[in-house]
Design a protein around this motif. Structure first.
Motif, PDB file in Angstrom:
ATOM      1  N   THR A   1      -0.085   0.415  -9.215  1.00 52.77           N
ATOM      2  CA  THR A   1      -0.759  -0.921  -9.164  1.00 52.77           C
ATOM      3  C   THR A   1      -0.943  -1.703 -10.274  1.00 52.77           C
ATOM      4  O   THR A   1      -0.700  -2.921 -10.125  1.00 52.77           O
ATOM      5  CB  THR A   1      -1.956  -0.508  -8.395  1.00 52.77           C
ATOM      6  OG1 THR A   1      -1.726   0.242  -7.126  1.00 52.77           O
ATOM      7  CG2 THR A   1      -2.887  -1.852  -8.122  1.00 52.77           C
TER       8      THR A   1
ATOM      9  N   ASN B   1      -5.950   0.052  -3.826  1.00 55.25           N
ATOM     10  CA  ASN B   1      -5.570   1.232  -4.283  1.00 55.25           C
ATOM     11  C   ASN B   1      -6.409   1.799  -5.208  1.00 55.25           C
ATOM     12  O   ASN B   1      -6.290   2.977  -5.699  1.00 55.25           O
ATOM     13  CB  ASN B   1      -3.934   0.915  -4.508  1.00 55.25           C
ATOM     14  CG  ASN B   1      -3.213   1.041  -3.523  1.00 55.25           C
ATOM     15  OD1 ASN B   1      -3.754   1.161  -2.196  1.00 55.25           O
ATOM     16  ND2 ASN B   1      -2.036   0.437  -3.292  1.00 55.25           N
TER      17      ASN B   1
ATOM     18  N   ASN C   1      -8.078   5.218  -5.526  1.00 56.45           N
ATOM     19  CA  ASN C   1      -7.650   6.291  -6.491  1.00 56.45           C
ATOM     20  C   ASN C   1      -8.708   6.543  -7.649  1.00 56.45           C
ATOM     21  O   ASN C   1      -9.032   7.739  -7.878  1.00 56.45           O
ATOM     22  CB  ASN C   1      -6.390   5.750  -7.223  1.00 56.45           C
ATOM     23  CG  ASN C   1      -5.178   5.702  -6.485  1.00 56.45           C
ATOM     24  OD1 ASN C   1      -4.869   6.713  -5.701  1.00 56.45           O
ATOM     25  ND2 ASN C   1      -4.344   4.676  -6.629  1.00 56.45           N
TER      26      ASN C   1
ATOM     27  N   GLU D   1       0.857  -1.246   0.128  1.00 62.59           N
ATOM     28  CA  GLU D   1       0.043   0.063  -0.098  1.00 62.59           C
ATOM     29  C   GLU D   1       0.746   1.130  -0.041  1.00 62.59           C
ATOM     30  O   GLU D   1       0.278   2.524   0.157  1.00 62.59           O
ATOM     31  CB  GLU D   1      -0.948  -0.249   1.247  1.00 62.59           C
ATOM     32  CG  GLU D   1      -1.867  -1.124   1.255  1.00 62.59           C
ATOM     33  CD  GLU D   1      -2.591  -1.286   2.646  1.00 62.59           C
ATOM     34  OE1 GLU D   1      -2.487  -0.179   3.305  1.00 62.59           O
ATOM     35  OE2 GLU D   1      -3.508  -2.378   2.726  1.00 62.59           O
TER      36      GLU D   1
ATOM     37  N   ASP E   1      -0.551   6.941  -8.766  1.00 65.72           N
ATOM     38  CA  ASP E   1      -0.510   5.602  -7.970  1.00 65.72           C
ATOM     39  C   ASP E   1      -1.199   4.541  -8.619  1.00 65.72           C
ATOM     40  O   ASP E   1      -0.778   3.318  -8.216  1.00 65.72           O
ATOM     41  CB  ASP E   1      -1.162   6.312  -6.500  1.00 65.72           C
ATOM     42  CG  ASP E   1      -0.908   5.151  -5.228  1.00 65.72           C
ATOM     43  OD1 ASP E   1       0.002   5.338  -4.829  1.00 65.72           O
ATOM     44  OD2 ASP E   1      -2.010   4.648  -4.971  1.00 65.72           O
TER      45      ASP E   1
END
Length: 398
Positions: free
Chosen positions: A350, A359, A363, A87, A346
């Motif tokens: 992932t 995540n 996001n 994370e 971000d």
């Protein structure tokens, strides 16, 4: 000269010149101020420690606290530490295995395992690899005297048990030699494990590439749509124009991901998420870029390009693709929280490198909030703008 004079009579000529100068000033100002003092904020990076050995392991963990300029987070298990690493709450895990003390006491080479998340900014990854080597060297330097003391104690014990006969000297020599040979000046070896690693150097640049290409594309598209709106505004109301632009934004946002996904496959960029997840995330991200870019153009016309250049620079320095967000000053951290590139980068870490699927959902939710807020602002601007009829009347009377 006639052509030059014609150009000099057009306002857009000066706007282009100003934009060129502004581009240089803005980029230098934002990038230099954002990255100023980054090294001094290295302590905002964090390392997770998992100590499974209760003897020397605890002592080692205690000794290294003051030796590195990073925050240290203790975890009771590797599972919790790995979850935090995925994370991106921590930048590296330092694991001291349960057999650490036994290995050293047996004269063998003990091992410390460092896990570094590759789904992170290059600066953080390189820094953590350097820290892992530094820690291993410092631990070795601290343990070597301890081993020497243990060797002396063992020798004294063996010597006391020796009979005082003619071969005593030979036995003492053999005992000393055996003991000293068991002492290693580097009793600990550091093993670096790169989690969420992918093959291919180019994959590291995908988040950065997607961010910059998406927002620059959004800027150009919005500017062209502004020019088109000016050409057709005489025959349409301001709300018809606004609605048409939003429909175009949505249409392009949900079409572009096919190109992005196709290019990723073409260049053999593997993904850790499903095609549907990538498609939806890219669509929401690009719509957020379009919604942000259009606010400035709707509010200021062609001069809004200056604000979009500012937004481009801010997003590149605060998104976390070049320097971790934790190493930025507090003001830039707050700015990062309001810009779509932060969540886009971000999310793509992932997608490309793997990690926690939550995540991507988080996001996407943040990007959806940005879309809602920017659309609300654009709607308010259009509401208070004069209608096309009033504009035409002013032109006719002038």
């Amino acid at each position: 000269m006639t052509g030059l004079q014609a150009f000099l009579r057009v306002r857009e000529t000066y706007i282009g010149i100003v934009a060129t100068i502004a581009f240089q000033l803005i980029f230098f100002t934002i990038w230099m101020t954002a990255y100023d003092g980054v090294n001094e904020r290295a302590e905002q990076l964090s390392i997770g420690i998992v100590v499974e050995d209760s003897v020397m392991g605890q002592q080692v963990a205690h000794n290294i606290k003051g030796s590195i300029p990073f925050a240290m987070e203790h975890y009771s298990s590797m599972k919790k530490a790995e979850s935090a690493l995925n994370e991106r709450k921590i930048n590296m895990i330092m694991q001291i295995p349960a057999d650490f003390t036994n290995q050293i006491q047996a004269g063998k080479e003990a091992e410390i395992i460092y896990a570094i998340n590759q789904a992170n900014a290059s600066v953080a990854k390189n820094m953590m690899e350097g820290v892992a080597k530094q820690l291993t060297e410092e631990i070795n330097q601290a343990l070597y005297p301890m081993q020497q003391n243990q060797a002396v104690a063992v020798f004294a014990q063996q010597f006391a048990q020796l009979p005082f006969e003619q071969d005593t000297a030979q036995q003492i020599t053999t005992s000393v030699k055996t003991t000293v040979m068991n002492v290693k000046d580097h009793p600990v070896d550091g093993t670096i494990v790169k989690t969420n690693d992918v093959k291919g150097f180019a994959a590291n640049f995908v988040p950065f590439m997607v961010i910059i290409s998406s927002f620059v594309g959004a800027m150009v598209m919005i500017m062209q749509h502004q020019e088109a709106a000016q050409l057709v505004q005489a025959s349409l109301s301001k709300w018809q124009l606004f609605l048409a632009r939003q429909l175009l934004n949505v249409g392009v946002a949900f079409t572009l991901p096919f190109i992005t996904i196709g290019l990723m496959h073409l260049f053999n960029i593997d993904s850790q998420e499903s095609l549907l997840s990538i498609y939806l995330f890219q669509s929401v991200m690009y719509l957020a870029f379009l919604s942000l870019a259009q606010v400035f153009v709707i509010a200021f016309g062609n001069m809004g390009m200056i604000f979009n250049i500012c937004a481009l620079s801010l997003q590149l320095v605060t998104s976390g693709v070049l320097v971790p967000k934790t190493m930025l000053s507090e003001g830039y951290k707050q700015v990062a929280a309001m810009l779509p590139a932060t969540y886009g980068a971000d999310g793509y870490y992932t997608i490309i490198f793997g990690g926690s699927s939550d995540n991507l959902l988080q996001n996407s939710s943040s990007l959806a909030i940005i879309i809602f807020v920017t659309l609300a602002i654009a709607t308010l601007i259009v509401t208070f703008k004069p209608t096309n009829d009033l504009i035409e009347k002013k032109r006719s009377t002038s």
